[in-house]
Design an enzyme around this catalytic site. Structure first.
Site, PDB file in Angstrom:
ATOM      1  N   SER B  70      49.086  13.202  -9.997  1.00 61.57           N
ATOM      2  CA  SER B  70      47.783  13.394  -9.250  1.00 61.57           C
ATOM      3  C   SER B  70      46.823  14.110 -10.354  1.00 61.57           C
ATOM      4  CB  SER B  70      47.820  14.091  -8.046  1.00 61.57           C
ATOM      5  OG  SER B  70      48.143  15.730  -8.381  1.00 61.57           O
ATOM      6  N   LYS B 107      46.492  21.736  -8.868  1.00 67.32           N
ATOM      7  CA  LYS B 107      45.170  20.665  -8.710  1.00 67.32           C
ATOM      8  C   LYS B 107      44.087  21.811  -9.286  1.00 67.32           C
ATOM      9  CE  LYS B 107      46.708  17.575  -5.956  1.00 67.32           C
ATOM     10  NZ  LYS B 107      47.858  17.674  -6.356  1.00 67.32           N
TER      11      LYS B 107
END
Lengths: 424, 150
Positions: B70, B107
Site C-alpha cells: 500500500s 501509512k
C-alpha cells in the site's frame, strides 16, 4: 533530593508495548517454566490474582476473564529495561540502577526547578520513548523516595508523581505506610516490630533510637534516620529488595582502557556468582552499567547500561563473566574516563525450583563461599584441561532441558525474525 | 585518497577511489560544538557506523518488517525494513507506524479539518479516515526505510 522511578507492572507493560490491543485487558506473565504468576497488569490485580500464585490454581479465573497470559520473555524485558534506563540516564546528572525496573535519580541539583513538573516530564519522556508507564516518588532520602513512589503508584490522585518535601506531607505519608512496606524491613523484622507495637513507618521513625540500634542494628538505624529525613544511603548500590544481586564500585582513579574495565567487570561478575552460590540461587538476567563521573563536562559524560537474558538460569562464574564481557563490548566507548561500573544479576530463583531436578551440589555444599570458590576453581581447572563443559554444575544447561514456555511472545527487539510486522 | 569520476549520467556520478595517497581526516561523531572538546574526539573514528547514522535515539528506536504494497509509491515495499523512532512527534505528512483495529499498519498521516486520515501511497488502496469507533494509536514515526533492491 532523590527520585525513585519505578516501571508500572513492568513485564506486563513490555508485552503491551508490542500488543497495544491488550491496553485495557488483564495481562499476566508467568515465571520460568510457566510455573506461577510473576507480573500482573492493574486489571489482573483487580481480578484478585495474587503475585506468586501457581498457574494451576487460577486457570479457571484466567480463562473466565480472558486474561492474556504470557511466558516470561526475558530477552524482551531485558532490552526494554535497558531502554528505560538509558532514557532516565539522559534526564538526570546521576542515576543508580536499582533493579530491572527501578532507578534512583539524583535530583539534588534540581532545586531551582519545579520538581513535580519535571517528574511529569520524566514520565512523559519514558512513556514516549519506550511505551513503558512509570511512577516517580521524590523525597530527601532514598527510603522516603521509596515510600513516595509507593503512594504515587497506589493512589490515583497523584497521577504518578508524589513529592514528599514538607514535614507535614512526610508525616502523613509515614502514618499511612505499614512498617513491613518500608524499604529494607523484611517480613521477619516486621514481626519483631509489630510485637513491640511498631506498626507503621511513623511508629518506626518515632521509636527510641537506642532500641532500634540494638534490635535492628546499623541497617535499621539508618532506615530510621532516613525516615526522619536524614539521608544516610547515598546514591550507590544497596541490596535490592526485589530479587537481584549487585556488585559495583566507583573507581579510585578513572579507567579509560577496555582491558582494565574488562578485569573490573569480570571481578564483579564472579562476585555475583559467589553470592548466588552462597544463597543457592540461579539468575536469569544480567545487567551491566558503566559510567563516567556525573561531574564531568557534558561532552565528556557517558553512561551506558544493557540488560541481557542468560540462556538458562545460572550461578556459574564463567557464564556470568562471559555474559558481562559480551555486554561490555557492546557498551564500551573509547575515550571516556570511566568512574564506575557494576554488574547486577536478577530474576533469581532457588536452584531447586529453577525448573529442574536438584543440583548435585545443593545448598549445604555451597553454603561456604570459600568452599564454593574452591569447587569452581577445581571445575575451571578440569574444564581448562579437558575442554569447556567437561564438568559443570548439574544445575546448568543439562542437555535436553528446555523450559516450558507455551505462551512466549516474540523476541520483538532482539531477533530479526521476530520484529513486528506492519501492514503496508 | 582522491576520488576521480569514471562515469556520469544525468542522475548519478560514479567515482573510483585513488588509493595511492592517503590523508587521514578525523570524522567527529559529535558534530561541531563550541566549548571544550570531548576527550572522545581524540579517538579518530576508524569506520562509518550505520547504526549511528540511522539510529538517532537508540533507546526509542524499533524495527518492523513491511508486509504489503500500500505504500509502494512512497518507496516502501513488501519486505522492507522500517527504522521507527518513537521520540519524534507525529505531524501532518509523516509516515507512521500506527496500530489500527488490532494490527500494525504503515501509512502517511494527514491531519485535515475533519479529522485524521491514513493515506496510502498506492492508487489501489483506499484512504482511511480515523473515527471514534477505531482503535487507533500512532506507535512511532518511520525515520528510515531500508530496502533491498535485489
Amino acid at each position: 533530593m532523590f527520585a525513585l522511578v519505578d516501571c508500572n507492572n513492568f513485564y506486563a507493560s513490555c508485552e503491551r508495548v508490542f500488543n497495544p490491543a491488550l491496553r485495557d485487558r488483564a495481562v499476566v506473565v508467568l515465571s520460568n517454566n510457566d510455573g506461577c504468576i510473576i507480573a500482573r497488569s492493574e486489571e489482573a490485580k483487580v481480578l484478585g490474582i495474587k503475585m506468586g500464585t501457581p498457574v494451576f490454581k487460577c486457570r479457571d479465573l484466567l480463562r473466565r476473564h480472558k486474561v492474556a497470559v504470557f511466558s516470561s520473555n526475558y530477552p524482551l524485558y531485558g532490552d526494554m529495561s535497558s531502554r528505560v534506563m538509558m532514557t532516565l540516564a539522559a534526564l538526570a546528572p546521576d542515576i543508580e540502577l536499582y533493579s530491572i525496573d527501578e532507578a534512583f535519580l539524583d535530583m539534588s541539583s534540581f532545586g531551582r526547578f519545579d520538581l513535580v513538573k519535571y517528574a511529569h516530564d520524566i514520565r512523559r519522556t519514558v512513556r514516549k520513548c519506550t511505551g513503558i508507564p512509570v511512577c516517580v516518588g521524590m523525597a530527601p532520602t532514598k527510603t522516603l523516595a521509596k515510600i513516595a513512589n509507593r503512594l504515587a503508584k497506589k493512589n490515583p490522585v497523584y497521577q504518578g508523581v508524589c513529592l514528599l518535601d514538607r514535614a507535614e506531607l512526610i508525616a502523613s505519608a509515614l502514618a499511612m505506610t505499614k512498617v513491613e512496606d518500608v524499604w529494607g524491613i523484611g517480613r521477619q523484622l516486621s514481626k519483631l516490630l509489630n510485637a513491640r507495637n511498631i506498626n507503621t513507618a511513623a511508629d518506626l521513625a518515632a521509636a527510641p533510637v537506642p532500641w532500634v540500634r540494638k534490635n535492628l542494628h546499623i541497617t535499621g538505624a539508618k532506615i530510621q534516620a532516613e525516615l526522619n529525613g536524614t539521608s544516610c544511603l547515598p546514591l550507590e548500590q544497596v541490596r535490592a529488595v526485589k530479587q537481584s544481586i549487585c556488585t559495583s564500585r566507583s573507581f579510585g582513579k578513572s579507567v579509560t582502557a577496555l582491558d582494565e574495565l574488562q578485569r573490573a567487570v569480570a571481578t564483579f561478575a564472579s562476585k555475583c556468582a559467589v553470592k548466588l552460590r552462597k544463597e543457592g540461587s540461579v539468575a536469569s538476567m544480567l545487567t551491566l552499567f558503566i559510567g563516567t563521573s556525573p561531574f564531568d563536562d557534558q561532552q565528556a559524560r557517558y553512561w551506558g547500561t544493557k540488560t541481557i537474558s542468560l540462556q538458562y538460569p545460572t550461578q556459574d562464574t564463567m557464564t556470568l563473566i562471559r555474559a558481562a564481557q559480551l555486554v561490555l563490548d557492546l557498551l564500551f566507548r573509547g575515550g571516556y574516563a570511566y568512574k564506575k561500573a557494576g554488574v547486577v544479576v536478577s530474576e533469581l530463583s532457588p536452584i531447586a525450583l529453577a525448573g529442574r531436578t536438584l543440583s548435585l551440589f545443593a545448598d549445604e555444599a555451597l553454603a561456604d563461599s570459600e568452599q564454593s570458590k574452591t569447587l569452581m576453581q577445581i571445575m575451571d581447572g578440569i574444564n581448562e584441561r579437558y575442554g569447556r563443559g567437561a564438568v559443570r554444575l548439574a544445575s546448568e544447561n543439562s542437555v535436553g532441558w528446555k523450559p516450558n514456555q507455551d505462551r512466549l511472545s516474540p523476541y520483538y527487539t532482539t531477533r530479526w525474525s521476530d520484529i513486528i510486522s506492519v501492514k503496508g | 585518497m582522491r576520488l576521480s569520476r569514471i562515469h556520469s549520467n544525468p542522475v548519478l556520478d560514479f567515482y573510483t577511489a585513488d588509493l595511492a595517497t592517503s590523508l587521514e581526516l578525523p570524522l567527529f561523531a559529535t558534530g561541531v560544538s563550541a566549548g571544550f572538546p570531548s576527550p572522545a574526539e581524540d579517538y579518530v573514528e576508524i569506520a562509518l557506523d550505520l547504526n549511528r547514522e540511522l539510529v538517532k535515539h537508540p533507546a526509542a528506536t524499533f524495527y518492523a518488517r513491511v508486509k504489503g504494497s500500500s505504500m509502494i509509491d512512497a518507496g516502501i515495499e513488501d519486505g522492507d525494513l522500517l527504522v521507527i523512532d518513537k521520540v519524534l512527534d507525529a505531524k501532518d505528512g509523516d509516515i507512521a507506524v500506527c496500530f489500527l483495529d488490532g494490527e500494525f499498519t504503515v501509512k502517511r498521516l494527514s491531519v485535515r479539518d475533519d479529522g485524521v486520515y491514513l493515506v496510502p501511497a498506492n492508487a489501489e488502496f483506499k484512504l482511511i479516515r480515523i473515527t471514534e469507533e477505531n482503535e487507533f494509536l500512532v506507535w512511532g514515526i518511520v525515520a528510515f526505510v531500508i530496502h533491498k533492491p535485489r
